[in-house]
Design a protein around this motif. Sequence first.
Motif, PDB file in Angstrom:
ATOM      1  N   UNK A 965     -40.753 -37.052  56.206  1.00  0.00           N
ATOM      2  CA  UNK A 965     -42.004 -36.852  56.947  1.00  0.00           C
ATOM      3  C   UNK A 965     -43.245 -36.972  56.045  1.00  0.00           C
ATOM      4  N   UNK A 966     -43.068 -36.836  54.738  1.00  0.00           N
ATOM      5  CA  UNK A 966     -44.259 -36.902  53.888  1.00  0.00           C
ATOM      6  C   UNK A 966     -44.432 -38.277  53.231  1.00  0.00           C
ATOM      7  N   UNK A 967     -43.602 -39.244  53.646  1.00  0.00           N
ATOM      8  CA  UNK A 967     -43.722 -40.572  53.072  1.00  0.00           C
ATOM      9  C   UNK A 967     -44.978 -41.257  53.601  1.00  0.00           C
ATOM     10  N   UNK A 968     -45.707 -41.955  52.724  1.00  0.00           N
ATOM     11  CA  UNK A 968     -46.910 -42.682  53.142  1.00  0.00           C
ATOM     12  C   UNK A 968     -46.708 -44.155  52.832  1.00  0.00           C
ATOM     13  N   UNK A 969     -46.533 -44.957  53.880  1.00  0.00           N
ATOM     14  CA  UNK A 969     -46.156 -46.355  53.661  1.00  0.00           C
ATOM     15  C   UNK A 969     -47.171 -47.324  54.240  1.00  0.00           C
ATOM     16  N   UNK A 970     -47.449 -48.358  53.473  1.00  0.00           N
ATOM     17  CA  UNK A 970     -48.248 -49.466  54.014  1.00  0.00           C
ATOM     18  C   UNK A 970     -47.465 -50.723  53.699  1.00  0.00           C
ATOM     19  N   UNK A 971     -47.100 -51.483  54.737  1.00  0.00           N
ATOM     20  CA  UNK A 971     -46.400 -52.708  54.392  1.00  0.00           C
ATOM     21  C   UNK A 971     -47.145 -53.903  54.964  1.00  0.00           C
ATOM     22  N   UNK A 972     -47.226 -54.947  54.131  1.00  0.00           N
ATOM     23  CA  UNK A 972     -47.944 -56.147  54.534  1.00  0.00           C
ATOM     24  C   UNK A 972     -46.927 -57.255  54.779  1.00  0.00           C
ATOM     25  N   UNK A 973     -46.927 -57.781  55.979  1.00  0.00           N
ATOM     26  CA  UNK A 973     -46.027 -58.882  56.320  1.00  0.00           C
ATOM     27  C   UNK A 973     -46.821 -60.187  56.244  1.00  0.00           C
ATOM     28  N   UNK A 974     -46.546 -60.986  55.238  1.00  0.00           N
ATOM     29  CA  UNK A 974     -47.276 -62.244  55.100  1.00  0.00           C
ATOM     30  C   UNK A 974     -46.408 -63.371  55.624  1.00  0.00           C
ATOM     31  N   UNK A 975     -46.897 -64.104  56.601  1.00  0.00           N
ATOM     32  CA  UNK A 975     -46.095 -65.155  57.230  1.00  0.00           C
ATOM     33  C   UNK A 975     -47.007 -66.168  57.915  1.00  0.00           C
ATOM     34  N   UNK A 976     -46.487 -67.387  58.100  1.00  0.00           N
ATOM     35  CA  UNK A 976     -47.336 -68.412  58.721  1.00  0.00           C
ATOM     36  C   UNK A 976     -47.671 -68.076  60.167  1.00  0.00           C
ATOM     37  N   UNK A 977     -46.698 -67.517  60.914  1.00  0.00           N
ATOM     38  CA  UNK A 977     -46.986 -67.189  62.305  1.00  0.00           C
ATOM     39  C   UNK A 977     -46.629 -65.738  62.571  1.00  0.00           C
ATOM     40  N   UNK A 978     -47.623 -64.896  62.747  1.00  0.00           N
ATOM     41  CA  UNK A 978     -47.358 -63.482  63.023  1.00  0.00           C
ATOM     42  C   UNK A 978     -46.741 -63.335  64.406  1.00  0.00           C
ATOM     43  N   UNK A 979     -46.047 -62.216  64.672  1.00  0.00           N
ATOM     44  CA  UNK A 979     -45.403 -62.031  65.974  1.00  0.00           C
ATOM     45  C   UNK A 979     -46.427 -62.155  67.102  1.00  0.00           C
ATOM     46  N   UNK A 980     -46.014 -62.823  68.160  1.00  0.00           N
ATOM     47  CA  UNK A 980     -46.940 -63.077  69.263  1.00  0.00           C
ATOM     48  C   UNK A 980     -47.236 -61.765  69.992  1.00  0.00           C
ATOM     49  N   UNK A 981     -46.173 -61.026  70.229  1.00  0.00           N
ATOM     50  CA  UNK A 981     -46.342 -59.832  71.024  1.00  0.00           C
ATOM     51  C   UNK A 981     -46.347 -58.593  70.124  1.00  0.00           C
ATOM     52  N   UNK A 982     -47.553 -58.172  69.761  1.00  0.00           N
ATOM     53  CA  UNK A 982     -47.633 -57.016  68.883  1.00  0.00           C
ATOM     54  C   UNK A 982     -47.221 -55.738  69.616  1.00  0.00           C
ATOM     55  N   UNK A 983     -47.288 -55.767  70.946  1.00  0.00           N
ATOM     56  CA  UNK A 983     -46.947 -54.572  71.745  1.00  0.00           C
ATOM     57  C   UNK A 983     -45.508 -54.116  71.472  1.00  0.00           C
ATOM     58  N   UNK A 984     -44.550 -55.087  71.558  1.00  0.00           N
ATOM     59  CA  UNK A 984     -43.171 -54.683  71.322  1.00  0.00           C
ATOM     60  C   UNK A 984     -42.992 -54.254  69.874  1.00  0.00           C
ATOM     61  N   UNK A 985     -43.727 -54.936  68.998  1.00  0.00           N
ATOM     62  CA  UNK A 985     -43.630 -54.585  67.590  1.00  0.00           C
ATOM     63  C   UNK A 985     -44.104 -53.146  67.370  1.00  0.00           C
ATOM     64  N   UNK A 986     -45.107 -52.759  68.177  1.00  0.00           N
ATOM     65  CA  UNK A 986     -45.680 -51.441  67.955  1.00  0.00           C
ATOM     66  C   UNK A 986     -44.736 -50.288  68.243  1.00  0.00           C
ATOM     67  N   UNK A 987     -43.612 -50.598  68.926  1.00  0.00           N
ATOM     68  CA  UNK A 987     -42.679 -49.502  69.115  1.00  0.00           C
ATOM     69  C   UNK A 987     -41.974 -49.167  67.802  1.00  0.00           C
ATOM     70  N   UNK A 988     -41.920 -50.147  66.891  1.00  0.00           N
ATOM     71  CA  UNK A 988     -41.315 -49.865  65.586  1.00  0.00           C
ATOM     72  C   UNK A 988     -42.360 -49.458  64.556  1.00  0.00           C
ATOM     73  N   UNK A 989     -43.532 -50.025  64.696  1.00  0.00           N
ATOM     74  CA  UNK A 989     -44.524 -49.854  63.641  1.00  0.00           C
ATOM     75  C   UNK A 989     -45.840 -49.359  64.222  1.00  0.00           C
ATOM     76  N   UNK A 990     -46.634 -48.753  63.371  1.00  0.00           N
ATOM     77  CA  UNK A 990     -48.033 -48.574  63.702  1.00  0.00           C
ATOM     78  C   UNK A 990     -48.757 -49.788  63.171  1.00  0.00           C
TER      79      UNK A 990
END
Length: 1007
Positions: A965-990
């Motif tokens: 619970x005290x982990x502080x994470x920032x992850x950067x996904x670098x890619x040519x085409x980001x996911x189209x539907x960020x909504x579904x992605x948001x269930x896994x990520x902020x």
Amino acid sequence: MEQIRVDLPYGRGIPQHVEYTPIKMETGQSDDRKYGSMLLENGLRVLLVHDPSTAYAAAAMNVGVGYFDDPDNTPGLAHLCEHVLPRSSTKYKDHFFKFIRNNAGSVNSFTFASSTSYYFSVNAGIGCFKEAVERFGACFQDIEFLDDCVISELSAVNEEYEMNSESDFHRIFQLFKTRALPEHPWGKFGIGNKKSLTQAMKDDATLGKKLASALQEWWQTHYSASIMGLVILSRDSLESLARLVKHNFLGIPTLNTSPPVATIPWGAKQQRCITFAKTLKNNSTIEVSFCLPDQDRFYESKPTTFVSRIIQHQGPGSLDSYLKGKGWITRLFCDPYQPARGFSFFSIKAELTSKGLIRYQSVLEAIYACLYLLPWAINPASGLFEEFKTIQNARFDYSEKSEAKCSVNHLSNLLLTQWPRERLVKGPTGIWKQDESALRTLLGVYLAPEAGSVLLSSNSLSSIGIDGPWMTERWYGVQYMEDRLNPEVFQNAKAPNIIQCISLPNSNRFIPTDFSVKSPNLRISNLSQPDDPTIPHLPWDGIALEPLRKSDKSTLWFKQDVQSLLPKGYIGVYIRSPVARRSSLDDNSATNTLIVRNALLVEFYDALEAGSRFALIYDDGNLILQTSGYTDRMLSLLEHLLRRIKSYVIPEQSFWTYKEELKQSFQNDQLDSPLLLSHRIVRYGLRNFEWTAEEMEAVLDDPNLVTLEKLQDHLTNLLAPTWTKILVTGNFDEHDAISAQGIVDAVVGSTNDPDTDDVVTRIPNHRNWVYFYSVANKEEKDNAVGYYLQVTNTFGSNPTKLHAALLLFAILVNYPFYEKLRMEEKLGYDIISAPLIQKSVVGMLFTVQSHQSTNAIESKIDDFLKGFKKDLRHMVISEAKTTLVKKLEERAENMEKRAAELATFILGGGGAGCCTPLFRHPWGPNIRQLRKHGSKEEELIHAIKRLHLKDILDFYDEYIHPASPSRAKLSVHAQPTPPVDLKTTESHYNVIHDLKQFKQEQDADEA
Ligand SMILES: [Zn+2]
């Protein structure tokens, strides 16, 4: 192709003597090493080096075969062999690299055209050298290539190829090589890829087996002790090194062959051609190349080096300043190189502006004009060669001892030459004589403009009417066209109007004449008692350092360097200039520094040539002017440099050229690999003084933001700082230091303008923050994830213990992370983990580039981190602790590094380019920055020694485990085409939609 063996400077000339013979090596002044040579019964040439004070022990093996000997139907086999060999000893089952990296050493290997190199180095104090040598020796005997190793290294080779295929340098170089005579091995595809390596066999379940047996056969018929050279360096005596070598290398099999020597790869058809090639990045480069016979035999006079120095001279009247003055080029290089035994190349390369691309024929004419001028201009009476000789020999005589791994690597490459053994160290730099006839032949025959060939590469070839039809290079798919050079170019180059603009360098007034070393100044007034707790002290020599003198404008520190006993020194002037800080984007200091630095380069080129170094850089918000090199004339150089910065009036032509150059570099930064980009965007998310390349480019595009007037104004205020600190160290005395302060004070002003502080974003914890970054290169095949875990100071509120735990954890996780994701998950080649120390805020950064999707990479990192707990529980941490402590106790081995340590100390832990890399990649953290946050090295060492496995497990549970619970994470996904539907992605990520806004909204720590 069967290579023709000729009696050139390579061979097996020395009689065999199994005992070692001491060598009276020609060395520089600071070289206190002892050398010995051996020739083992199997024909292995050995150089032993005893260095009583080395921090590292190292060894390197050079094998005299490379990709020239690849079977025609299996390009890349030598390279694959280089990859698999360190994992194929029947005696030690695990990877040689694993052993070295677990001991925090460095290790690497390379395949060249006619040789293959392997080297490692480990800390000389931790006692694993003997075992490392045993394991190293085992890599060259009793080899069994295993199917699964071969398959996993095949994918590593393929990843390497794919990485190269994003790089214009590699793409264009391969195209250049294919323009060799048919059947000459120079045209081979040395790196190889999955396709080239498996084209001769079926890609089925037996592929590993077939490739392994092809490797086995190739290794048996090509690797031979008789064409290998070993260099071994440690604190051990020559006798014991000789015993170690006999014990571990006598078993290497021999074929009694001599090293193959290639013929010249060019004929008349390769000359007078021009090739146009399309690049990926926004660069235009013109390169004129000449093919020459073997140059190793001219090591005593180095005619190609001499001529290259004259061609790339940047002073007034030079080719470089002529072309820059026209606004045609941004840079000129001249680079002789010998890629293989038997032949070499001489290349003159210019980076073109858009104006220069259109006028490329004129650029070419100027280069040829310079070449036509040389044969009659260079005569012994000009004194140029004598100057060159003085500079080269001083460079050698007063050079600092080079690091163990560099020494062994360089020397092992030379063991197959027939240079006298006692000249191996001096050979690459020294000059013994002038060889007029070699020079005349070089200029009159080999470097005659008509003997060369041109390669023009650009992504805007259509702007000069080059529109195809295109041919396609086989391996990297570079599109290109070929043509004969227009004979007019040669005629025009002889026209007097060009030749008159270019002249030979004048005599160099910066060549030092006083090489005396000042005797140690024992009246050291600036050193106070070590136990005064109010004064920060330098832990490495147990004494405190306080300023020598304060004036109303600056503070001066002085420390005589009595360790190196060379006539060299360092002066750093650190200016906290509010206008120099990139406090707002439009105040574009980067352009400014670039312009001033280029102006200084032209005017002070002779100083650089004579062995001085100077740099003008921005680092952590400070403007730093530093000079180093010979102490003779350094004070006057400092004065001239400062006065020049102060009085510089930016010419309009330079303004436009450098603005274009800068814009190009920001555009090209956006085309970097996803790996680099993800790392850069993580940094951007963490600090206020970070801008993306996109932001910088937009500023340059706005005609109102960066103007000549604004820059001139900026420059005028640059030397009006809030404070100035000066460091004088090296072969100086107090009197010199005070003079330096006088020089600085006379030029630098002062200001009361407010200064902006750095802040570092504090990542909110217990969330999976993800930012999707879309890379500019839509053709990019790879994706990358930069997975950053911030380590904030809640760990028993003891920062030193926290830092100790982070560093130790980083060592423990380093190899398992690499091994699991590369070997088991087959994520590819670029798998990196290291602590990230951003000013006072620290964290752990895991970066992976791979073909797989960023979500897949991220979940594999998660899985690894989850599973790592089990491994961690059973780890023995004592060895890692010893390794880490040894690393921290390491002292800078040369004066420049000692100066950098002092600078870091004076600047309170920040910047100044000082770095103690703990890990194998260039982002290794600057441990000294931890000092800024209260961790002094000796306390850190003490804390590391007291760490228990439980502390590391607690650290892991709090900051690393994905469920914490005290982990502080920032992850950067670098890619040519980001996911189209960020909504579904948001269930896994902020999902972070706007990283700039995100960092502004978070709590920030003052850095
Ligand atoms: Zn490789």
